[in-house]
Design an enzyme around this catalytic site. Structure first.
Site, PDB file in Angstrom:
ATOM      1  CG  ASP A 167      -9.027 -19.521  10.182  1.00 32.55           C
ATOM      2  OD1 ASP A 167      -9.850 -20.143   9.484  1.00 32.55           O
ATOM      3  OD2 ASP A 167      -8.320 -20.056  11.053  1.00 32.55           O
TER       4      ASP A 167
ATOM      5  CB  CYS B 223      -1.627  -3.829 -12.379  1.00 39.89           C
ATOM      6  SG  CYS B 223      -3.056  -2.941 -11.730  1.00 39.89           S
TER       7      CYS B 223
ATOM      8  CB  CYS C  41      -2.502  10.473  17.834  1.00 38.73           C
ATOM      9  SG  CYS C  41      -3.142  11.218  16.332  1.00 38.73           S
TER      10      CYS C  41
ATOM     11  CB  CYS D 209       3.299  -1.621 -16.629  1.00 38.59           C
ATOM     12  SG  CYS D 209       2.604  -0.661 -17.983  1.00 38.59           S
TER      13      CYS D 209
ATOM     14  CG  HIS E  41      -3.119   5.281  19.926  1.00 41.22           C
ATOM     15  ND1 HIS E  41      -3.654   4.032  20.116  1.00 41.22           N
ATOM     16  CD2 HIS E  41      -4.094   6.008  19.309  1.00 41.22           C
ATOM     17  CE1 HIS E  41      -4.884   3.992  19.611  1.00 41.22           C
ATOM     18  NE2 HIS E  41      -5.177   5.186  19.125  1.00 41.22           N
TER      19      HIS E  41
ATOM     20  CB  CYS F   3      -8.986   8.301  15.612  1.00 34.60           C
ATOM     21  SG  CYS F   3      -8.506   6.670  16.228  1.00 34.60           S
TER      22      CYS F   3
ATOM     23  CB  CYS G 259      -0.913   3.130 -12.215  1.00 32.60           C
ATOM     24  SG  CYS G 259       0.838   2.729 -12.284  1.00 32.60           S
TER      25      CYS G 259
ATOM     26  CG  ASP H 280      -5.216 -20.602   8.636  1.00 34.72           C
ATOM     27  OD1 ASP H 280      -5.176 -20.309   7.412  1.00 34.72           O
ATOM     28  OD2 ASP H 280      -5.434 -21.743   9.053  1.00 34.72           O
TER      29      ASP H 280
ATOM     30  NE  ARG I  25      -9.918   3.453  14.208  1.00 38.63           N
ATOM     31  CZ  ARG I  25     -11.148   3.859  14.477  1.00 38.63           C
ATOM     32  NH1 ARG I  25     -12.134   3.580  13.705  1.00 38.63           N
ATOM     33  NH2 ARG I  25     -11.429   4.542  15.527  1.00 38.63           N
TER      34      ARG I  25
END
Lengths: 289, 159
Positions: free
Chosen positions: A80, A105, A205, A108, A209, A250, A142, A77, A246
């Site tokens: 939320d 932004c 990794c 353009c 994972h 890690c 940009c 949602d 992240r």
């Protein structure tokens, strides 16, 4: 409305306590579907891309399936989902002139819903100059070259607001990064990193994972490390987190020295990790914990 | 002169230096990855070992290994072999070797070396994300005596 939110919070808290009491041990959830705002179904699994050669079995799974029911519910949602505060800020910035050129932004690129559709799903990608760029690179290009504005920090709130707002325009579209042609050498380097065991703990990794998704390190349910939901809201950090942020966390947690957010190395890793989710729909902005 | 002074202080501090502690670089490995010799000469304390194994900032063994003999410890991990019965399956020398650096026994092991200071790829000083200024900044995760304590506890895990 306010009462409803309070009730939701109470329900969520009760669900969390129940989970702590029972100690959930589960593979990716198979009995839940990500239907956003009650109408937009976003598949959370897909056939594994061929280049993985079976390393993740037949199926790739969104990290959403590895999270607790309360966290999953937050992403169902947009009211939320705390990331939408940042999305709204990003859209406001999109329409606000900045820099010496006095351009926004939108001046353009017009409506973000139209011009940015599908952009995030195909990034990072190789530019005409032969450089590998992430979405953050395009945003800052940009700002500095067209708007005469200051570059934003890779992990600044402004940048995360904007990448969340742009990323949302790809929600539901399959990750579609190019890994062949000019992208191939970058992709190969990213792959090498993925399997390199960093830090004093000597962890790659893949150790978590690939070899151990679905299992637990203490109370941490290991996912496949898919990045199709970034930038996302991380409950542990109570804020928006970028992909590179992240990655930094890690590698630090291996008792290692991470590469910088925005570095060549992490853009290559981003390309490779994105490619492990080829075909998985973009979930930006996701919620995780 | 400084060395003599330092030695005097060490001797004064610890009494007779019955046996020098073995440094991580000097561990006397057997070819099979076991280590027969105690790292300290002081017998391990299994009660201390249990604390080390369940404390995040120390060994945190339960992050990955489940141990049914510790039913009071919540959220035990399940990515590594269960440790119940370890004392039956392995000798003390083998357990010591696995705790010090499991990759000497299992080359592909996920398990970090608990008494190892290198070589590593991009090691940081603990969890600071900062590189070491000098090699000594990389400290082993456990001390020599803590390794002995953990091994002593593991030897009690008999089925």
């Amino acid at each position: 409305m306010k009462l409803q939110h309070t009730m939701t919070a109470v329900t969520v808290l009760a669900a969390t306590l129940a989970l702590i009491a029972t100690g959930p041990r589960a593979e990716p959830a198979q009995d839940d579907q990500l239907v956003i705002n009650g109408e937009e179904e976003v598949p959370t699994q897909a056939p594994a891309p061929a280049h993985l050669d079976g390393a993740l079995g037949d199926t790739i799974y969104s990290g959403w399936l590895f999270r607790d029911p309360d966290t999953r519910a937050m992403q169902k949602d947009d009211f939320d989902n705390p990331m939408f505060l940042f999305v709204d800020a990003g859209i406001e910035t999109w329409n606000t002139p900045d820099g010496t050129e006095g351009k926004s932004c939108a001046d353009c690129h017009n409506a973000i819903e139209d011009s940015m559709k599908g952009v995030r799903a195909a990034l990072p990608k190789v530019t005409e100059k032969g450089e590998l760029w992430s979405l953050e690179n395009f945003v800052n290009d940009c700002r500095t070259n067209r708007m005469g504005a200051e570059a934003w920090g890779w992990n600044s709130q402004e940048m995360k607001n904007m990448t969340a707002a742009i990323g949302l325009q790809s929600r539901g579209m399959p990750v579609a990064v190019a890994i062949d042609g000019e992208a191939a050498p970058f992709w190969e380097k990213g792959k090498e990193m993925y399997y390199t065991r960093y830090g004093q703990l000597e962890m790659s990794c893949a150790n978590c994972h690939e070899d151990n998704y679905g299992n637990y390190i203490r109370s941490d349910h290991l996912s496949q490390g898919q990045i199709n939901g970034f930038p996302l809201y991380r409950l542990k950090d109570q804020g928006a987190v970028s992909t590179h942020q992240r990655f930094v966390g890690c590698v630090r947690d291996t008792r290692g020295v991470p590469f910088e957010a925005g570095s060549q190395e992490f853009r290559e890793l981003e390309l490779y990790v994105a490619s492990r989710g080829l075909g998985l729909p973009v979930e930006t902005p996701a919620v995780r914990h | 002169m400084h060395r003599i002074l330092a030695l005097t202080i060490v001797v004064a501090g610890f009494g007779l230096p019955a046996m020098a502690e073995i440094a991580p670089e000097d561990v006397p490995w057997s070819e099979d990855g076991s280590v027969a010799e105690s790292l300290t000469g002081t017998p391990g304390n299994p009660d201390e070992g249990k604390v080390i194994m369940t404390t995040n900032a120390l060994g945190n063994c339960v992050a990955c290994h489940a141990i049914e003999a510790m039913p009071d410890v919540p959220f035990q991990g399940d990515i590594a072999p269960q440790l119940d019965g370890a004392g039956d399956r392995w000798t003390e020398a083998q357990l010591r070797g696995i705790v010090i650096d499991a990759k000497r026994t299992f080359p592909e092991s996920f398990m970090p070396g608990m008494y190892k200071v290198g070589p590593f790829i991009r090691p940081g000083v603990a969890y600071t994300a900062k590189p070491p200024e000098k090699p000594e900044d990389i400290k082993p995760i456990l001390s020599a005596q803590q390794v002995e304590d953990v091994v002593a506890y593991l030897m009690t895990l008999s089925e």
